[in-house]
Design a protein around this motif. Sequence first.
Motif, PDB file in Angstrom:
ATOM      1  N   HIS A 282      33.705  50.867  43.976  1.00  0.00           N
ATOM      2  CA  HIS A 282      34.769  50.638  43.896  1.00  0.00           C
ATOM      3  C   HIS A 282      35.728  50.410  43.262  1.00  0.00           C
ATOM      4  CE1 HIS A 282      32.541  49.602  48.332  1.00  0.00           C
ATOM      5  NE2 HIS A 282      31.730  49.221  47.212  1.00  0.00           N
ATOM      6  N   LYS A 283      37.492  50.794  43.352  1.00  0.00           N
ATOM      7  CA  LYS A 283      37.764  51.114  42.667  1.00  0.00           C
ATOM      8  C   LYS A 283      38.358  49.932  42.715  1.00  0.00           C
ATOM      9  CE  LYS A 283      42.422  53.640  41.736  1.00  0.00           C
ATOM     10  NZ  LYS A 283      43.271  54.932  41.765  1.00  0.00           N
ATOM     11  N   LEU A 284      38.846  48.677  41.657  1.00  0.00           N
ATOM     12  CA  LEU A 284      39.567  47.814  41.197  1.00  0.00           C
ATOM     13  C   LEU A 284      40.519  47.409  40.837  1.00  0.00           C
ATOM     14  CD1 LEU A 284      36.082  45.517  40.469  1.00  0.00           C
ATOM     15  CD2 LEU A 284      36.894  45.814  42.343  1.00  0.00           C
ATOM     16  N   ASN A 285      41.966  46.632  40.532  1.00  0.00           N
ATOM     17  CA  ASN A 285      43.055  46.231  39.965  1.00  0.00           C
ATOM     18  C   ASN A 285      42.489  45.534  38.299  1.00  0.00           C
ATOM     19  OD1 ASN A 285      45.514  45.672  39.382  1.00  0.00           O
ATOM     20  ND2 ASN A 285      45.790  46.092  40.721  1.00  0.00           N
ATOM     21  N   LYS A 286      42.341  46.142  37.655  1.00  0.00           N
ATOM     22  CA  LYS A 286      42.356  45.946  36.165  1.00  0.00           C
ATOM     23  C   LYS A 286      43.349  44.860  35.204  1.00  0.00           C
ATOM     24  CE  LYS A 286      38.107  48.369  36.092  1.00  0.00           C
ATOM     25  NZ  LYS A 286      37.422  49.933  35.694  1.00  0.00           N
ATOM     26  N   PHE A 287      44.437  45.333  36.286  1.00  0.00           N
ATOM     27  CA  PHE A 287      45.787  45.295  34.646  1.00  0.00           C
ATOM     28  C   PHE A 287      46.105  43.308  35.402  1.00  0.00           C
ATOM     29  CE2 PHE A 287      45.846  50.159  36.388  1.00  0.00           C
ATOM     30  CZ  PHE A 287      45.646  50.761  34.871  1.00  0.00           C
ATOM     31  N   ASN A 288      46.135  43.467  36.262  1.00  0.00           N
ATOM     32  CA  ASN A 288      46.698  41.889  36.387  1.00  0.00           C
ATOM     33  C   ASN A 288      45.968  40.633  37.335  1.00  0.00           C
ATOM     34  OD1 ASN A 288      48.474  41.271  39.191  1.00  0.00           O
ATOM     35  ND2 ASN A 288      49.230  43.091  37.960  1.00  0.00           N
ATOM     36  N   TYR A 289      45.288  39.725  37.456  1.00  0.00           N
ATOM     37  CA  TYR A 289      44.688  38.836  38.657  1.00  0.00           C
ATOM     38  C   TYR A 289      45.342  38.941  39.804  1.00  0.00           C
ATOM     39  CZ  TYR A 289      42.442  34.319  39.904  1.00  0.00           C
ATOM     40  OH  TYR A 289      41.800  34.139  40.523  1.00  0.00           O
ATOM     41  N   THR A 290      46.039  38.427  40.119  1.00  0.00           N
ATOM     42  CA  THR A 290      46.859  38.379  41.506  1.00  0.00           C
ATOM     43  C   THR A 290      46.569  40.220  41.872  1.00  0.00           C
ATOM     44  OG1 THR A 290      48.966  37.076  40.602  1.00  0.00           O
ATOM     45  CG2 THR A 290      49.386  39.406  42.909  1.00  0.00           C
ATOM     46  N   GLY A 291      46.347  41.256  41.700  1.00  0.00           N
ATOM     47  CA  GLY A 291      46.690  42.474  41.898  1.00  0.00           C
ATOM     48  C   GLY A 291      45.001  42.776  41.961  1.00  0.00           C
ATOM     49  N   PHE A 292      43.986  42.132  40.648  1.00  0.00           N
ATOM     50  CA  PHE A 292      42.238  42.137  41.429  1.00  0.00           C
ATOM     51  C   PHE A 292      41.713  41.766  42.453  1.00  0.00           C
ATOM     52  CE2 PHE A 292      38.250  40.066  40.008  1.00  0.00           C
ATOM     53  CZ  PHE A 292      37.801  41.089  40.133  1.00  0.00           C
ATOM     54  N   CYS A 293      42.557  40.398  43.062  1.00  0.00           N
ATOM     55  CA  CYS A 293      42.068  39.784  43.754  1.00  0.00           C
ATOM     56  C   CYS A 293      42.582  40.255  45.103  1.00  0.00           C
ATOM     57  CB  CYS A 293      42.847  38.344  44.069  1.00  0.00           C
ATOM     58  SG  CYS A 293      42.724  36.872  43.166  1.00  0.00           S
ATOM     59  N   SER A 294      44.261  41.114  44.858  1.00  0.00           N
ATOM     60  CA  SER A 294      43.855  42.008  46.091  1.00  0.00           C
ATOM     61  C   SER A 294      42.601  43.249  46.612  1.00  0.00           C
ATOM     62  CB  SER A 294      45.269  41.851  46.094  1.00  0.00           C
ATOM     63  OG  SER A 294      46.749  41.541  45.983  1.00  0.00           O
ATOM     64  N   SER A 295      42.707  42.968  45.691  1.00  0.00           N
ATOM     65  CA  SER A 295      41.153  44.968  44.982  1.00  0.00           C
ATOM     66  C   SER A 295      40.655  44.241  45.716  1.00  0.00           C
ATOM     67  CB  SER A 295      41.594  45.404  43.701  1.00  0.00           C
ATOM     68  OG  SER A 295      40.734  44.595  43.272  1.00  0.00           O
ATOM     69  N   LEU A 296      39.691  42.643  45.438  1.00  0.00           N
ATOM     70  CA  LEU A 296      38.520  42.802  46.341  1.00  0.00           C
ATOM     71  C   LEU A 296      39.045  41.523  47.790  1.00  0.00           C
ATOM     72  CD1 LEU A 296      36.927  39.560  43.192  1.00  0.00           C
ATOM     73  CD2 LEU A 296      36.590  42.150  43.990  1.00  0.00           C
ATOM     74  N   GLU A 297      39.676  41.312  48.470  1.00  0.00           N
ATOM     75  CA  GLU A 297      40.116  41.296  49.355  1.00  0.00           C
ATOM     76  C   GLU A 297      40.390  42.659  50.262  1.00  0.00           C
ATOM     77  OE1 GLU A 297      40.551  38.304  51.142  1.00  0.00           O
ATOM     78  OE2 GLU A 297      40.912  36.710  49.176  1.00  0.00           O
ATOM     79  N   SER A 298      40.676  43.275  49.998  1.00  0.00           N
ATOM     80  CA  SER A 298      40.954  44.613  50.805  1.00  0.00           C
ATOM     81  C   SER A 298      39.125  45.405  51.256  1.00  0.00           C
ATOM     82  CB  SER A 298      42.020  45.530  49.927  1.00  0.00           C
ATOM     83  OG  SER A 298      41.498  46.397  48.868  1.00  0.00           O
ATOM     84  N   LEU A 299      38.002  45.071  49.929  1.00  0.00           N
ATOM     85  CA  LEU A 299      37.159  45.515  50.085  1.00  0.00           C
ATOM     86  C   LEU A 299      36.907  45.459  51.567  1.00  0.00           C
ATOM     87  CD1 LEU A 299      35.817  45.636  46.398  1.00  0.00           C
ATOM     88  CD2 LEU A 299      36.936  47.604  46.780  1.00  0.00           C
TER      89      LEU A 299
END
Length: 374
Positions: A282-299
């Motif tokens: 899957h594609k994950l947001n690796k640039f900041n913590y908030t974006g990373f959490c959001s990308s996890l929630e969207s999976l």
Amino acid sequence: MPPPKKTAASQVNVFIGSDEARVKEAALMLVRRLTPPDAGDFGNDVIDGTADNSEHAGNICGNVCMALQTLPFFGGSKVVWLKNANFLGESGAGRGQDAVNGFERILDVIERGLGSDVSFVISATGIDKRRSAYKRITKIANIEVFDKPDTSRAGWEGPVLAMASQKAKELGITFESGALELLVQMAGDDTRQMENELEKIDLYLGERRRAGLKTVQNMVSMSRAGVLWDLGNAIGKRDLPRALELLGTLMYQGQNAIGLLLAAIVPRVRSLLLIKDLGSRHKLNKFNYTGFCSSLESLPSTATSHLPRKKDGTGFNAYPMFLALPEAGNFTLEELHAGFKACLAANSKLVTSSLDPKLVLERLLVGLLARQSR
């Protein structure tokens, strides 16, 4: 003569737990609240509960019984505080019969009835729940437990993070994304150090009220948990010499090998494996913590059902995985699968064999981190 009036539960308060700093703080706050404003030192009987042995514990209990049955010096109300009692548990001074019988005598005094103007406070590291005294005191006292979180379990950061967030709010400090989580990782379960570090950051910031990752990295001292976190970092960076050096230091300090495996090595290997596997699909947001959490929630739930969650169930325990993001490239997925199995094998050896624990962990680290020639 009528029988004595039973003691009200609100008159007896017990604070116990492995988090000594929070136990002491909670007990002290209550004692101050119960002490009459104009009583000064005469409003309290503070009895040190640190016993050298069982006989000493028995003498301390005798002093407590006398204090509970003595009228306030100038009338009015009175607080008796058995402070830092170390003989209510199952080890040390608490093993002897003098300690057991002494605490039973204290309970006898309470059950016969304290004066309505007497309050009793106990602060202790723990109480042996197998003894009849524990059942008796649960019926006659308010009991508050302050235990340190188990850092070997996934999600231990949740309650510590909540406490640190509340303290930061009281100080008026805000943290950039990931900075408070880093503070928790470095300070670990030591709440006293956590508060000290926040106060240090508060002084350092001055009029600036926002702390970043570099501020935390530069200002926070390493606790035991911080050294464990550093060992995890060495594993993530695949730095075998540094990992072996930190392991040697921790073992020399008397740290338990199984504790090191479960608190430092397994969590980092697990996080690396989870994020490597997830990132390969899957594609994950690796640039900041908030974006990373959001990308996890969207999976989809099928992709995240195995991920560790916070204890309150409000979301993923994401920060350890976020830390592992830049490190996952140091390993192949096959190496991490094999490494996780090797952790299980090492745990079995530590529990069931007579091998030198340090040697078991050294071999594990070499197997995990040494780069294989192709």
